[in-house]
Design a protein around this motif. Structure first.
Motif, short mmCIF file in Angstrom:
data_model
loop_
_atom_site.label_atom_id
_atom_site.label_comp_id
_atom_site.label_asym_id
_atom_site.label_seq_id
_atom_site.Cartn_x
_atom_site.Cartn_y
_atom_site.Cartn_z
N TYR A 124 40.01 48.75 38.57
CA TYR A 124 41.38 48.43 38.16
C TYR A 124 41.99 49.65 37.47
O TYR A 124 41.34 50.25 36.60
CB TYR A 124 41.44 47.22 37.22
N ARG A 155 39.17 40.60 41.71
CA ARG A 155 40.60 40.71 41.40
C ARG A 155 40.99 39.71 40.30
O ARG A 155 41.76 40.04 39.39
CB ARG A 155 41.42 40.47 42.66
N GLU A 156 40.49 38.49 40.41
CA GLU A 156 40.81 37.48 39.40
C GLU A 156 40.29 37.89 38.02
O GLU A 156 40.95 37.68 37.01
CB GLU A 156 40.23 36.11 39.80
N LYS A 209 42.67 40.46 36.73
CA LYS A 209 43.92 39.84 36.28
C LYS A 209 43.77 39.26 34.88
O LYS A 209 44.67 39.40 34.04
CB LYS A 209 44.37 38.77 37.27
N GLU A 228 51.27 37.66 34.24
CA GLU A 228 50.70 37.47 35.57
C GLU A 228 50.89 38.77 36.33
O GLU A 228 51.92 38.98 36.97
CB GLU A 228 51.39 36.30 36.29
#
Length: 214
Positions: free
Chosen positions: A84, A171-172, A175, A203
């Motif tokens: 990320y 990815r979650e 996030k 978000e």
């Protein structure tokens, strides 16, 4: 109409009224030819002032900076890791001179150039259950540092082991991690005008870069 334009219009109107009064022989006795010459000079003066104002405004727009935050999530940067990245980019027309940069990560408030890396390493390893295997990069924006037109800078980058995580699972996790970030940038152009960019990521809109189908 701007205040500058209103003041200019009022001044020209006032001077025209004065010249008309003079040309009508209200005690000053200027001949008509002289009055017309003065009228033309006044209108030329008004046009010159407006042109100068318009040019200066145009020049300000030509060097106006605009900073944005960019997020991306990829599995192609480091073998065996998801990555990320959070960047800041100047998409404006001129340099952005940093006045103040503040960033908080989780419970760590107002981190600086000396504490951001340690906080990132600690929080990333904890959040991603990386057990010390997370690879971290942290950047910082110092006062008077300038981002040129089109320049971008990594604020931080975290790579954590894939292990048994699918791309979307990784990815979650990213996030959720991003939700703890609160960043603010105060900056200016070379004319001294101040601007602000802030990102409280609720978000996140993360660009996905994957080399495998999920």
């Amino acid at each position: 109409m701007s205040k500058i334009n209103l003041c200019l219009a009022f001044t020209v109107t006032f001077l025209v009224g004065v010249i008309v009064g003079l040309s009508a022989n209200f005690g000053w006795g200027l001949p008509l030819g002289t009055s017309l010459t003065l009228l033309i000079a006044i209108f030329g003066f008004g046009v010159a002032i407006y042109q100068s104002y318009a040019t200066r405004t145009h020049n300000r727009l030509l060097i106006k900076p605009h900073l944005i935050f960019k997020s991306s999530f990829a599995n192609t940067i480091l073998e065996g890791f998801y990555t990320y990245t959070l960047k800041v980019k100047n998409v404006g027309l001129g340099p952005a001179v940093i006045l103040k940069y503040s960033i908080s990560l989780g419970d760590e408030l107002e981190l600086d150039g000396h504490t951001i890396f340690d906080a990132l390493v600690r929080d990333a390893n904890k959040h991603f259950n990386a057990n010390g295997a997370a690879h971290c990069v942290a950047g910082f924006l110092y006062p008077e540092h300038a981002l040129e037109k089109g320049e971008e800078k990594i604020l931080f980058e975290v790579s954590f082991p894939k292990e048994k995580l699918s791309f979307m699972q990784g990815r979650e996790l990213a996030k959720q991690f991003v939700k703890s970030i609160d960043a603010k940038i105060a900056y200016s152009c070379h004319y001294g005008n101040h601007f602000y960019a802030s990102k409280k990521i609720i978000e996140p809109n993360i660009l996905l870069i994957s080399s495998e189908a999920e």
